[in-house]
Design a protein around this motif. Structure first.
Motif, PDB file in Angstrom:
ATOM      1  N   VAL A 124      46.073  38.232   0.417  1.00 27.26           N
ATOM      2  CA  VAL A 124      46.965  37.066   0.329  1.00 27.26           C
ATOM      3  C   VAL A 124      46.265  35.845   0.921  1.00 27.26           C
ATOM      4  CG1 VAL A 124      49.152  36.077   1.121  1.00 27.26           C
ATOM      5  CG2 VAL A 124      49.061  38.449   0.371  1.00 27.26           C
ATOM      6  N   GLY A 125      45.630  36.041   2.100  1.00 23.89           N
ATOM      7  CA  GLY A 125      44.938  34.922   2.729  1.00 23.89           C
ATOM      8  C   GLY A 125      43.806  34.402   1.852  1.00 23.89           C
ATOM      9  N   ALA A 126      43.019  35.332   1.300  1.00 21.30           N
ATOM     10  CA  ALA A 126      41.883  34.927   0.478  1.00 21.30           C
ATOM     11  C   ALA A 126      42.349  34.178  -0.761  1.00 21.30           C
ATOM     12  CB  ALA A 126      41.075  36.167   0.067  1.00 21.30           C
TER      13      ALA A 126
ATOM     14  N   VAL B 239      59.924  34.472  -3.466  1.00 17.26           N
ATOM     15  CA  VAL B 239      60.239  33.510  -4.529  1.00 17.26           C
ATOM     16  C   VAL B 239      60.943  32.289  -3.929  1.00 17.26           C
ATOM     17  CG1 VAL B 239      61.703  33.139  -6.542  1.00 17.26           C
ATOM     18  CG2 VAL B 239      60.300  35.184  -6.399  1.00 17.26           C
ATOM     19  N   ALA B 240      61.873  32.546  -3.022  1.00 20.29           N
ATOM     20  CA  ALA B 240      62.596  31.431  -2.399  1.00 20.29           C
ATOM     21  C   ALA B 240      61.622  30.518  -1.660  1.00 20.29           C
ATOM     22  CB  ALA B 240      63.666  31.962  -1.451  1.00 20.29           C
TER      23      ALA B 240
ATOM     24  N   LEU C  86      52.822  41.746  -9.687  1.00 16.82           N
ATOM     25  CA  LEU C  86      52.129  42.443 -10.780  1.00 16.82           C
ATOM     26  C   LEU C  86      51.475  43.723 -10.275  1.00 16.82           C
ATOM     27  CD1 LEU C  86      50.590  39.455 -12.749  1.00 16.82           C
ATOM     28  CD2 LEU C  86      52.609  40.813 -13.297  1.00 16.82           C
ATOM     29  N   PHE C  87      50.827  43.612  -9.099  1.00 14.02           N
ATOM     30  CA  PHE C  87      50.188  44.791  -8.534  1.00 14.02           C
ATOM     31  C   PHE C  87      51.216  45.899  -8.306  1.00 14.02           C
ATOM     32  CE2 PHE C  87      49.322  47.234  -4.673  1.00 14.02           C
ATOM     33  CZ  PHE C  87      48.152  47.871  -5.044  1.00 14.02           C
ATOM     34  N   LEU C  88      52.353  45.518  -7.735  1.00 14.49           N
ATOM     35  CA  LEU C  88      53.374  46.517  -7.425  1.00 14.49           C
ATOM     36  C   LEU C  88      53.951  47.130  -8.690  1.00 14.49           C
ATOM     37  CD1 LEU C  88      55.366  44.963  -4.500  1.00 14.49           C
ATOM     38  CD2 LEU C  88      54.188  47.132  -4.520  1.00 14.49           C
ATOM     39  N   LEU C  89      54.183  46.276  -9.697  1.00 17.54           N
ATOM     40  CA  LEU C  89      54.743  46.809 -10.934  1.00 17.54           C
ATOM     41  C   LEU C  89      53.794  47.839 -11.534  1.00 17.54           C
ATOM     42  CD1 LEU C  89      56.364  43.712 -12.619  1.00 17.54           C
ATOM     43  CD2 LEU C  89      57.467  45.614 -11.456  1.00 17.54           C
TER      44      LEU C  89
ATOM     45  N   PRO D 228      49.993  33.982  -5.042  1.00 17.32           N
ATOM     46  CA  PRO D 228      50.017  35.211  -4.232  1.00 17.32           C
ATOM     47  C   PRO D 228      51.228  36.096  -4.541  1.00 17.32           C
ATOM     48  CG  PRO D 228      49.459  33.330  -2.872  1.00 17.32           C
ATOM     49  CD  PRO D 228      49.838  32.784  -4.209  1.00 17.32           C
ATOM     50  N   ILE D 229      52.414  35.511  -4.623  1.00 19.15           N
ATOM     51  CA  ILE D 229      53.596  36.347  -4.860  1.00 19.15           C
ATOM     52  C   ILE D 229      53.545  36.974  -6.246  1.00 19.15           C
ATOM     53  CG2 ILE D 229      55.050  34.348  -5.556  1.00 19.15           C
ATOM     54  CD1 ILE D 229      56.547  37.113  -3.577  1.00 19.15           C
TER      55      ILE D 229
END
Lengths: 402, 592, 293
Positions: free
Chosen positions: C251-253, B134-135, C278-281, C272-273
């Motif tokens: 992430v790259g794609a 996030v940062a 969301l995937f992790l949750l 990406p983040i």
């Protein structure tokens, strides 16, 4: 309590190591024939970005002091690291003023002008910037840089590309830094369009500082119909950009800005196309060049790396001494500022294509010249092309006016 | 002795007096020192506020957040936006800065809440990676959108203060007041139940929930308040520098702040303030020595590794030393006056409590499956009000699973449970706790960062006053209220846990092997206290215990579980002589 | 811009994240640490190795390259091993969080040191591989991307073979699952753990040498590649090597594909983040509590 001592110990060790390793930034003590009351000057520089700019200033001042200084008064030079952080920079500005500096000489920073220009105006102090980057270096009353700055640079680069090298479909990828920087670039590009009737085929303003990969930007360029690419970034970033371009099979000619003009850049770049740059000072890498003889001698004598930042610092120091020597009475902040504003005769130096002057006026951009060079495809050395591109001849008018 | 210690923790005027003193010193400093020193010292205050904010999430609530300066950036951005791009400044006049600062803090708190959402499922270093991500993303975004000032003008300071030495001095005083107010607010919250929930959630989420506190609220409130304070810090930077850019708030600076927070222990307010001084002083010393400022980060890195490898921070080291000295002094006094503690002696043996005859907990057909494994099958059970019921069975019989299911930690179970006529089905653990169902754990779930008294206050959710707390602690022979739990051994912590939960006066308390780790004599004393507990606290008790001597001595009724089914239930003599029970226990060493 | 071109380009960049993700996962599984300094040690190795070039002017280019790369690997392995030694000596029993926090502190140090040592001047760190591996129209797959993807897969496969099929693997699994028990059985835990640090550090030194100065602008920017790398490892929850590779490519794609839409340049940094969170949750939706019981 024991733990405290250990921690303090660690701090001291680190600090001590720091002194040993960095023992080249500060005033070097030694015999100074000029022994009068020192004239204090300061600089705010990003020491990690432009380490040799203040070193070059110090070298000039050392020689000057050794030769007797200004009527027996030595120049005492203090450099503050601004860490390229506005908070640190404005703190350092207060520190410099608090220390009694009469002027700022050879500051080299990405943001000094933007952060501190009103502080300089409020305190009636002038800054003879070594390397100014942000637009406020070229559009405010108390700052006059020795270099040309990225906006004239952009104009000259594009002009050289379209008029001298004959490219008709130039694409550009530029790091704008912020809104002010972006509009300054846009004005420079518009000025080039107005002068030459050319338009950029494609422009990418989405670059950021410290980008981890340029793959996307390069891929986007490949999809456009370009016959040359202008990259508006600093040397290391351009190296990475061109590396990625090479990886994706590009070999179009490239136009870059003056900050790429260094031996390290030439040595590090891997690219199968020509790389053109108009340098803001005369080409010190050219073996036939004679304009840099004195500069090179001073730098060698004081073991300062020879780069364009060192050229900027050297020139700023020379300009400072020239103004200083026009002062009759006591040298103070006010008297120096008055002397700078009272300049009517510009200072000639073979290292620049246009003479330098501070003088009256609410903005200063004395250096409006550039010297074309090239790194030819698949080589790692600079070839000097010349001749000087002079702003007035190209039709350059100051675009960054606030 | 106990009363004296309670009185010590209840002197609310001390922080206020310190605060007033700090402001007085600040005013003296502002006018007594050179202008430059005052200006630099404003940075100390900004760092202090940043560290105070970070201390909430990273120190108190135990989550790694590597984006504290991102919150500051958002706060700064909003303040600038409100000043430059809205008509509000004219309307608000000299109060604009303060109003904008609060708005910026609130909006930042809202965003902090969003950043905190993943923390509900992601913990430890996973959360660290996400906050760092996030940062980094915010850093790139700020580069692209840039701050509203565009480097053009000075953002006005509060009350029309100028950007000259006089203005710097006055702004320093303003920043001192803001810092003091923030510190006081955080101190008050840390001492409140919310603060207790942060410390508790840092140590154990299950322990927090079973103390009747929502884990979700605890985590999100920590993130929101931390972000709020971060936003305030960002506004203070804008007021000091009067313009900023993304470089002031880079992720690297956030990392540096985090490492410093580890070094000093920034959940302690005085240490956060001290850390602020370090954060500015070390670079300042380097600057005066003309050393590139990067060396300060290197120094912080070394200090951080040193702090981590020795598992200490300045704050707790100093506090532990102070506590030891105080302890020594008290012990000396006690020895001089020759007073011996008689807390653990009892005069007569209490009888096993008899119930009221009213069913308190009714469980019907409780079934719990973990995949294909049936941990509990159709378990039905009734606990009579006012009694102590023993739940025994061999290892793996499903006793702890039963407590988990009744406590609300296994929402997938089938069957029903009612407490005092109120259905517990579907309620999360903290709501069951509030409904009067408390439990203790086999594992240590007592957060070592609190004092004994603060822990009891937290578990009772503020219902117990100082006298009631001291009474409950004395009842179980626990250490006095002012003792830090970090110096209490694990066995005694379990006693504190039992005392705290009884002090909350629950309808039903589930004890999961409370006597493990106690010596034989302590066992006997514990059994006696337990027998008197239902009468003293008005609570019914269900106890899981391996030690059949203890069970035999305190329980009127016993239920035996074996392979997840009820093997026998009834009064203790009948059950313990049941041949099936004896068979199930064959080979178990505790039998006889 | 052509979406497919952008996607392929993104995958090339994702190969680097995949290598970092694999390294992070390996260390997390075997040494209970999320090593935030993992890229930094590689960058230090590579950037310091070019200081040896002036000593090698007499050597033929191939020898010079080989020596420089060897130095990069050695230096990176040494720095990494030093960190591992600190962890194994003083933090053997500490929590994953505390062990990882040490690498945050060392990351801060290494970033600052890189400013001091390398500044922001161009470094003549020429990449080992340049140019496209194969080209189809506008689509170019870079040699670097292919090499790094092969590295990622090779490391993952080698790790799998070593851990599952060799006596050393038994010991490695023992120290990660039951460290105290392993010590009682006479396994040299400290040496093994430092060994993991050394090997992963060396791999990172090699990878940074392959990329050279064609990736990011300077040492510091390159060090921050640990962030997308960690994002890749997160996809595998720091446990699964194949998922770390998938995560890196993902992430790259995503980053690449998003460059095909210049209008959403701001969202590009966030998607990406957000996708990973969301995937992790979703993936961790059952992890309601911090501990199983």
């Amino acid at each position: 309590m024991r733990i405290n001592r250990i921690k303090l110990g660690a701090t001291v060790v680190v600090a001590a190591g720091a002194i040993v390793l960095s023992g080249c930034t500060a005033d070097s003590p030694g015999s100074t024939p000029a022994t009068g009351e020192p004239i204090k000057v300061a600089a705010l520089s990003g020491l990690t970005f432009f380490p040799e700019a203040p070193q070059a200033v110090q070298a000039v001042f050392d020689d000057y002091n050794d030769a007797g200084g200004f009527k027996g008064q030595p120049i005492e030079y203090t450099v503050f690291d601004d860490k390229t952080d506005p908070a640190v920079s404005s703190t350092a500005a207060k520190d410099a003023l608090d220390g009694g500096a009469v002027a700022l000489v050879g500051s080299s920073s990405l943001l000094d002008c933007a952060v501190n220009h009103t502080t300089w105006e409020d305190n009636n102090i002038v800054s003879l910037q070594g390397t100014g980057v942000d637009p406020f270096c070229f559009s405010t009353p108390n700052i006059a840089p020795a270099n040309t700055g990225p906006y004239f640079d952009t104009f000259a680069t594009l002009y050289d590309g379209s008029e001298n090298l004959g490219f008709s479909s130039i694409c550009a990828a530029i790091v704008p830094d912020d809104e002010a920087g972006k509009s300054a670039y846009e004005q420079a590009i518009a000025a080039w369009s107005a002068e030459t009737g050319q338009e950029l085929a494609y422009i990418d303003f989405s670059l950021t500082r410290g980008q981890a990969s340029y793959a996307g930007n390069v891929a986007a360029l490949k999809g456009e119909d370009c016959d040359a690419i202008m990259v508006g970034e600093v040397g290391p970033a351009v190296t990475a950009f061109l590396g990625e371009a090479a990886n994706q099979g590009l070999s179009l000619p490239v136009l870059v800005l003056t900050s790429c003009y260094s031996d390290e850049f030439a040595a590090g770049v891997t690219y199968a196309g020509d790389i053109h740059v108009p340098a803001e000072f005369s080409p010190y890498t050219d073996p036939n060049d004679e304009s840099n003889t004195d500069w090179a001698a001073v730098m060698d004598a004081h073991a300062v790396p020879k780069t364009s930042f060192a050229q900027g610092g050297y020139l700023a120091a020379k300009y400072f001494i020239a103004i200083l020597e026009t002062i009759d009475g006591h040298v103070t902040r006010d008297s120096f500022t008055e002397a700078a504003r009272a300049m009517t005769e510009p200072i000639e130096n073979p290292m620049v294509g246009t003479p330098w002057i501070f003088g009256e006026g609410d903005s200063h951009q004395a250096n409006r010249s550039a010297w074309p060079l090239v790194i030819e495809a698949n080589t790692n050395t600079w070839t000097s092309l010349g001749p000087w591109l002079i702003g007035d001849d190209l039709g350059w008018v100051d675009t960054t006016t606030g | 002795m106990s009363r004296a210690s309670s009185a010590r923790s209840e002197r609310p005027w001390i922080p206020l007096a310190v605060a007033a003193g700090a402001i007085a010193v600040g005013v003296g400093f502002a006018f007594g020192m050179p202008a430059y020193v005052v200006f630099v010292s404003t940075s100390v205050l900004v760092s202090m506020v940043s560290l105070l904010g970070l201390g909430i999430v990273t120190g108190t609530a135990g989550m790694i957040a590597l984006c504290q300066l991102s919150f500051a950036a958002i706060g700064a951005w909003i303040l600038e936006f409100l000043y430059l791009d809205t008509p509000l400044p004219a309307a608000l006049g000299p109060m604009a800065f303060i109003v904008f600062m609060l708005i910026a803090g609130l909006v930042t708190a809202l965003l902090g809440l969003i950043v905190g959402l993943p923390a509900l499922r992601l913990r430890g270093v996973n959360l660290a990676v996400i906050t760092l991500g996030v940062a980094a993303a915010l850093d790139a975004t700020l580069q692209k959108i840039s701050f509203p000032d565009h480097g053009v003008a000075h953002i006005p300071r509060p009350f029309g203060l100028g950007y000259d030495p006089q203005g710097d001095r006055a702004y320093f005083i303003f920043a001192v007041v803001v810092t003091v107010v923030v510190a006081l607010i955080i101190l008050a919250i840390q001492r409140s139940r919310t603060g207790g929930s942060w410390k508790s959630v840092a140590f154990s989420e299950r322990g927090t929930a079973s103390a009747g506190t929502s884990v979700r609220t605890a985590k999100l409130s920590a993130f929101a308040l931390s972000a709020f304070v971060g936003g305030i810090a960002g506004c203070l930077i804008v007021g000091q520098i009067t313009q900023v850019n993304y470089l002031t708030f880079t992720p690297i600076n956030s990392l540096g702040l985090y490492v410093l927070s580890i070094v000093v222990g920034s959940h302690l307010i005085d240490m956060a303030l001290f850390g602020g001084i370090l954060f500015v002083l070390i670079p300042e010393i380097l600057k005066q020595m003309r050393v590139p400022l990067e060396w300060s980060s290197i120094a912080f890195g070394i200090l951080g590794i040193q702090a981590l490898t020795t598992n200490t921070n300045l704050g707790s080291t100093i506090r532990a030393a102070i506590f030891r000295r105080r302890r020594q002094a008290e012990r000396q006094r006690a020895a001089e006056s020759d007073v011996t503690s008689t807390l653990t002696t009892t005069t007569h043996e209490a009888p096993i409590p008899a119930g009221t005859g009213r069913p308190l907990l009714v469980v019907e057909n409780l079934t719990v499956e973990f995949g294909a494994v049936k941990a509990l099958t159709n378990v039905s059970m009734t606990v009579e009000e006012g009694t102590i019921l023993g739940l025994i069975g061999p290892n793996g019989a499903g006793k702890s699973t039963f407590v988990d299911a009744i406590g609300g930690f296994l929402p997938q179970h089938r069957g029903t449970a009612t407490l005092d006529g109120q259905s517990l089905d579907g309620l999360p653990p903290h709501q069951r706790a509030r409904a009067g169902l408390r439990r203790t754990f086999q594992q240590d779930r007592v957060p070592p960062t609190m004092t004994v008294g603060a822990y009891v206050r937290f578990v009772t959710r503020g219902t117990a006053d100082a006298l009631a707390i001291d009474d409950a602690l004395a009842f179980f022979g626990c250490p006095e209220a002012s003792t830090p739990l970090s110096v209490v051994d694990v066995g005694t912590r379990r006693l504190v846990e039992v005392a705290a939960n009884l002090a909350a006066r629950p309808k039903l308390l589930l004890l999961d092997e409370p006597a493990a780790g106690l010596s034989h004599d302590e066992h006997i004393a514990f059994g006696d206290r337990l027998r008197r507990a239902p009468g003293h606290f008005g609570s019914t008790i269900l106890i899981i215990e391996h030690d059949l001597d203890l069970v035999r001595s305190v329980c009127s009724t016993i239920t035996v579980l074996n392979f997840g089914e009820v093997l026998a239930t009834g009064d203790r003599t009948t059950v313990l002589s049941n041949p099936k029970v004896i068979a199930a226990y064959m080979g178990e060493t505790e039998m006889l | 811009m052509n979406f497919v071109v952008a996607l392929v380009v993104g995958l090339s960049a994702g190969a680097l994240y995949a290598v970092i993700g694999v390294g992070l996962t390996l260390m997390s599984v075997l040494t209970r640490v999320i090593n935030f300094s993992i890229v930094a040690v590689g960058v230090f190795g590579a950037f310091l190795s070019i200081r040896a070039v002036p000593l090698l002017v007499q050597a033929p280019p191939e020898v010079r390259t080989a020596v420089v790369v060897a130095i990069a690997v050695l230096v990176a392995a040494t720095i990494s091993g030093l960190l591992g030694w600190i962890e194994a000596t003083w933090l053997a029993e500490a929590s994953t969080t505390a062990r990882s926090a040490v690498t945050v502190a060392s990351l801060l140090m290494l970033i600052s040191l890189s400013f001091v040592l390398f500044g922001s001047r161009p470094q003549p760190l020429r990449p080992l591989l340049v140019g496209p591996a194969f080209v189809a129209g506008d689509i170019a797959v870079t040699k670097v991307g292919v090499a790094l993807l092969i590295t990622a897969v090779a490391v993952a496969v080698a790790a799998w073979i070593v851990i599952r099929r060799t006596p050393l693997g038994v010991q490695l699994r023992a120290i990660s699952d039951r460290q105290t028990a392993a010590e009682l059985l006479g396994v040299n835990v400290k040496a093994l753990q430092i060994g993991v640090w050394v090997v992963v550090g060396g791999i990172m030194g090699l990878c940074i040498s392959i990329i050279g100065n064609t990736g990011a602008a300077d040492a510091t920017s390159m060090i921050t590649l640990v962030i997308p790398g960690a994002a890749a490892a997160l996809v595998g929850a720091f446990k699964s090597l194949p998922m770390a590779i998938v995560g890196g490519l993902l992430v790259g794609a995503l980053q690449g594909a998003l460059t095909a839409f210049p209008s959403i340049t701001l969202l590009r940094d966030w998607i990406p983040i957000v996708v990973i969170i969301l995937f992790l949750l979703w993936n961790q939706r059952k992890e309601v509590w911090d501990v199983a019981r």
